[in-house]
Design a protein around this motif. Structure first.
Motif, mmCIF file in Angstrom:
data_model
loop_
_atom_site.group_PDB
_atom_site.id
_atom_site.type_symbol
_atom_site.label_atom_id
_atom_site.label_comp_id
_atom_site.label_asym_id
_atom_site.label_seq_id
_atom_site.Cartn_x
_atom_site.Cartn_y
_atom_site.Cartn_z
ATOM 1 N N TYR A 145 0.820 -1.215 0.000
ATOM 2 C CA TYR A 145 0.000 0.000 0.000
ATOM 3 C C TYR A 145 0.850 1.260 0.000
ATOM 4 O O TYR A 145 0.368 2.328 -0.381
ATOM 5 C CB TYR A 145 -1.002 -0.002 1.159
ATOM 6 N N ARG A 171 4.295 13.102 2.424
ATOM 7 C CA ARG A 171 2.976 12.598 2.788
ATOM 8 C C ARG A 171 2.965 11.071 2.826
ATOM 9 O O ARG A 171 2.329 10.457 3.687
ATOM 10 C CB ARG A 171 1.940 13.117 1.787
ATOM 11 N N ARG A 222 1.706 9.933 6.360
ATOM 12 C CA ARG A 222 0.339 9.413 6.395
ATOM 13 C C ARG A 222 0.254 7.912 6.239
ATOM 14 O O ARG A 222 -0.719 7.292 6.663
ATOM 15 C CB ARG A 222 -0.513 10.079 5.307
ATOM 16 N N HIS A 223 1.226 7.331 5.587
ATOM 17 C CA HIS A 223 1.138 5.892 5.360
ATOM 18 C C HIS A 223 2.176 5.115 6.165
ATOM 19 O O HIS A 223 1.818 4.261 6.965
ATOM 20 C CB HIS A 223 1.255 5.584 3.867
ATOM 21 N N ARG A 265 2.397 6.575 10.154
ATOM 22 C CA ARG A 265 1.094 6.364 10.792
ATOM 23 C C ARG A 265 0.885 4.882 11.130
ATOM 24 O O ARG A 265 0.467 4.526 12.220
ATOM 25 C CB ARG A 265 -0.006 6.865 9.844
ATOM 26 N N ASN A 266 1.213 4.010 10.191
ATOM 27 C CA ASN A 266 0.972 2.592 10.418
ATOM 28 C C ASN A 266 2.045 1.959 11.300
ATOM 29 O O ASN A 266 1.763 1.020 12.035
ATOM 30 C CB ASN A 266 0.886 1.858 9.076
ATOM 31 N N ILE A 275 1.416 2.365 15.302
ATOM 32 C CA ILE A 275 0.330 1.700 16.042
ATOM 33 C C ILE A 275 0.858 0.811 17.172
ATOM 34 O O ILE A 275 0.450 0.960 18.320
ATOM 35 C CB ILE A 275 -0.585 0.918 15.076
ATOM 36 N N LEU A 316 -7.168 2.981 16.552
ATOM 37 C CA LEU A 316 -6.078 3.214 15.602
ATOM 38 C C LEU A 316 -6.084 2.215 14.456
ATOM 39 O O LEU A 316 -5.705 2.522 13.339
ATOM 40 C CB LEU A 316 -4.729 3.134 16.322
ATOM 41 N N PRO A 349 -8.628 -0.277 12.642
ATOM 42 C CA PRO A 349 -10.023 -0.731 12.568
ATOM 43 C C PRO A 349 -10.160 -2.234 12.383
ATOM 44 O O PRO A 349 -11.255 -2.771 12.531
ATOM 45 C CB PRO A 349 -10.566 0.026 11.353
ATOM 46 N N ARG A 350 -9.064 -2.908 12.061
ATOM 47 C CA ARG A 350 -9.176 -4.361 11.910
ATOM 48 C C ARG A 350 -9.324 -5.054 13.251
ATOM 49 O O ARG A 350 -9.759 -6.180 13.345
ATOM 50 C CB ARG A 350 -7.926 -4.914 11.203
#
Lengths: 381, 316
Positions: free
Chosen positions: B213, B226, B230-231, B234-235, B238, B309, B311-312
């Protein structure tokens, strides 16, 4: 055909690795006209994905070397700055990736992920972007798009995720869409739906498509031209009819033979090409397919250039057209069998190919509507 | 969500029961445990000791003693054996100090952990990355009581750049003095975590950066900055955020004992450590239970934040 919008000229891509230099793409030249669908076909490691990625600079790295040229409407893609490329990525040329399960950010809402690309290229208000996202999702066949835009990737099935990827790719109306194995990770029925949708969208929007795949069965319906790649090189290039009904290169014969067909006996083993693709660390001298080719002779030690040997389209095999036409029928080896199938199919196939396309995936396409209904019903639950 | 919280609360009651029984038993089986003898002092008569034993219910059976102590704890009447002060009052005085230490250190280690981890990941394989790797390992390997003592001695006592331990209330010395006294303790406590967090984040980022992704994000034509924030970041953050919650809980619930003692902050941890030294069961019991409550609550909060954080994740 109109003027080409994309011209790849003698593209060479090399990667330095710990084991040595990998010659991933070796002297590939291709053109793509506006609205045209070009399929690049070959097995894993043939350089087709590297070729596609190189266009958008997605595989740039300190260890990668690019030579030759790839022009998109006057921009030299291979040497373009990151800023220049960024303006093209997503807006002019968009890409659909192989695995929809992993190609979306798992912790962002679907709608936001599509919106991100639109906002990168166009100045729109929030409401306008939202409307565009919903419209796009609707257009690729995602039911209840407004609601689904707020969902996360894990709440979508594989086929629906690939539709999201297509919606994402189409969001800025690109002139070129690069689809890298867009159906490989999907069920056969879903494959057919996705291809059908791509074809419809192409007709609606006039987007040119580069379809990268290892499955010739997938391209029969949608492509205008096919380039067959092997060992980093193009070994044969022609229109769909030329490749399917007058294949010149023994490797193409093998590929044609390994299409799953519904009209073949179930008990019959699916033909395959014996052996493994060549190591791209040290590509063999001459023809790259030599080691696996039952028709090899001494001349194959020196690379056959890609040229038209009288068949009307170029290939990279020293055999004469007459020899090829004779051998692909007579020869009953694994590869010969393939060619026989292809030639046998031709008399009637040429006429009504669109109703009864070769290859199982296309055959299923007729049931796409019903299958899709079932899918949607299932997702609604 | 409500069901989840209720279930955690029920779990907390069980945890508290187990922890309290265990703590209580441990202090009853260790040698020299008779509190009556110690309370009576050196020149006491057997009659006096017997008197104390009666007064403090030490003559009753173990289960009865346990129940009596629990009652004292939950009614707030718990009194220390050694100095007869009210335990809750002592804890209430120490708690702001412990939180000041824990919160400040947690912010410090999270900030530096992210910055160094990100820098290290971006420079992966280069000299600066290797230097940071070595520094992180040194940081992880140094025990806090040793680092703290060194800092106190050299930076506090010798160079006099910092105060030699102690805590100043904001109401007494103002925020400047308060900060001045806390900088060394914060740093000493945070060093270990900075090392751990930067290493974890570095490897998370290097994993994430090759995810499909991220390539999709690049193909969108958004800026590299970004893509990274953002990717990738951010990930990658978690797991760090959840770890942060758990570690903060641990620090508050007792992990800061050494730091507080070394820098003489007079927080709950130091109170706890001194109580253990005097075999003073009531403070030990109260602080242990408080720590357990804190850990369970923070665990619950972390699980909820995790679900927000990512949603899964479903709360179950």
């Amino acid at each position: 055909m109109s003027e080409p919008i994309l011209e790849i000229d003698h593209l060479q891509v090399e990667f330095r690795t710990d084991e040595g230099v990998v010659h991933a793409v070796d002297d590939v030249s291709l053109t793509l006209a506006a609205g045209e669908v070009l399929a690049i076909v070959g097995e894993s490691g043939s350089g087709k994905t590297v070729t596609a990625m190189s266009l958008l600079g997605l595989n740039r790295s300190p260890n990668a070397t690019f030579r030759g040229s790839a022009r998109y409407r006057g921009t030299q893609l291979l040497t373009a700055s990151e800023d220049e490329l960024r303006a093209i990525r997503g807006a002019e040329m968009a890409m659909i990736f192989q695995d929809p399960m992993t190609s979306l950010n798992p912790v962002q809402r679907i709608g936001d992920q599509i919106a991100e690309q639109i906002l990168a290229h166009e100045k729109l208000t929030k409401a306008e972007v939202r409307d565009r996202v919903v419209e796009l999702m609707d257009r690729v066949g995602i039911p209840r798009a407004a609601e689904r835009a707020r969902a996360y990737p894990h709440e979508f099935s594989g086929g629906m995720r690939q539709r999201v990827m297509i919606a994402l790719a189409l969001s800025c109306s690109p002139s070129v869409l690069i689809a890298d194995e867009p159906t490989t990770a999907l069920d056969v029925t879903i494959q057919a739906q996705i291809l059908e949708r791509l074809k419809e969208l192409k007709d609606e929007t006039g987007t040119a498509i580069i379809l990268v795949t290892h499955d010739l069965g997938v391209v029969a319906d949608i492509a205008d031209r096919i380039a067959v790649m092997y060992g980093g090189r193009i070994v044969e290039e022609g229109t769909v009819d030329e490749i399917f009904y007058d294949p010149q290169h023994p490797y193409t014969w093998g590929l044609l033979g390994s299409i799953t067909r519904v009209d073949r006996d179930r008990g019959e083993r699916l033909p395959s090409i014996a052996g493994l693709p060549p190591s791209l660390l040290a590509p063999p001298e001459g023809c790259h397919f030599r080691a696996r080719c039952p028709h090899e002779f001494e001349r194959c030690g020196q690379g056959p250039p890609l040229e038209d040997r009288g068949a009307g389209h170029p290939d990279r095999c020293w055999l004469t057209v007459e020899q090829k036409r004779a051998r692909r029928v007579v020869d009953d080896g694994e590869i010969g069998l393939a060619a026989k199938v292809a030639v046998e199919a031709s008399p009637e196939g040429l006429v009504d190919r669109r109703e009864t396309p070769p290859g199982a995936p296309s055959r299923v396409a007729g049931d796409a509507g019903a299958a899709e209904d079932a899918r949607v019903a299932e997702e609604d639950r | 969500m409500a069901r989840f919280v209720v279930r955690r609360l029920v779990g907390m009651v069980l945890v508290l029961f187990a922890v309290s029984v265990l703590t209580f038993l441990i202090f009853n089986v260790i040698p020299n445990g008779d509190p009556a003898v110690r309370m009576a002092g050196k020149n006491s008569t057997p009659a006096q000791i017997e008197q104390i034993r009666k007064e403090w219910h030490f003559d009753e059976s173990l289960p009865q003693q346990y129940l009596f102590m629990m009652k004292q704890i939950f009614t707030g009447k718990l009194v220390s054996y050694s100095d007869q002060t009210n335990v809750w009052e002592q804890i209430r005085m120490g708690l702001p100090r412990t939180f000041a230490l824990g919160i400040g250190a947690a912010i410090l280690w999270m900030t530096l952990g992210i910055l160094l981890g990100l820098y290290s990941a971006v420079k992966a394989g280069r000299i600066s990355d290797r230097v940071l790797t070595v520094l992180a390992l040194i940081g992880i390997s140094m025990p806090v009581f040793w680092v703290g003592a060194l800092m106190n001695y050299y930076l506090g006592y010798k160079l006099e750049w910092f105060p030699n331990g102690g805590y100043v209330e904001i109401s007494e010395g103002g925020i400047g003095e308060w900060l001045y006294h806390l900088i060394l303790p914060w740093t000493a406590l945070a060093i270990l975590f900075i090392g751990v967090y930067s290493r974890i984040l570095r490897s998370n980022i290097l994993d994430t950066i090759n995810d499909d992704y991220v390539r999709t994000a690049r193909a969108k034509g958004i800026s590299e900055r970004r893509v990274m924030t953002r990717h990738v970041l951010r990930n990658s953050l978690i797991p760090i955020v959840t770890l942060w919650g758990l570690d903060f809980g641990l620090v508050i619930a007792g992990g800061a004992v050494l730091t507080e003692s070394v820098f003489d902050l007079q927080g709950v941890g130091q109170y706890f450590a001194e109580a253990i030294g005097r075999l003073d069961v009531p403070p030990v019991m109260a602080v242990t239970l408080l720590g357990a409550v804190f850990i369970v609550v923070l665990n619950t909060v972390v699980d909820i934040v995790y679900a927000v954080l990512d949603p899964r994740i479903r709360l179950g």
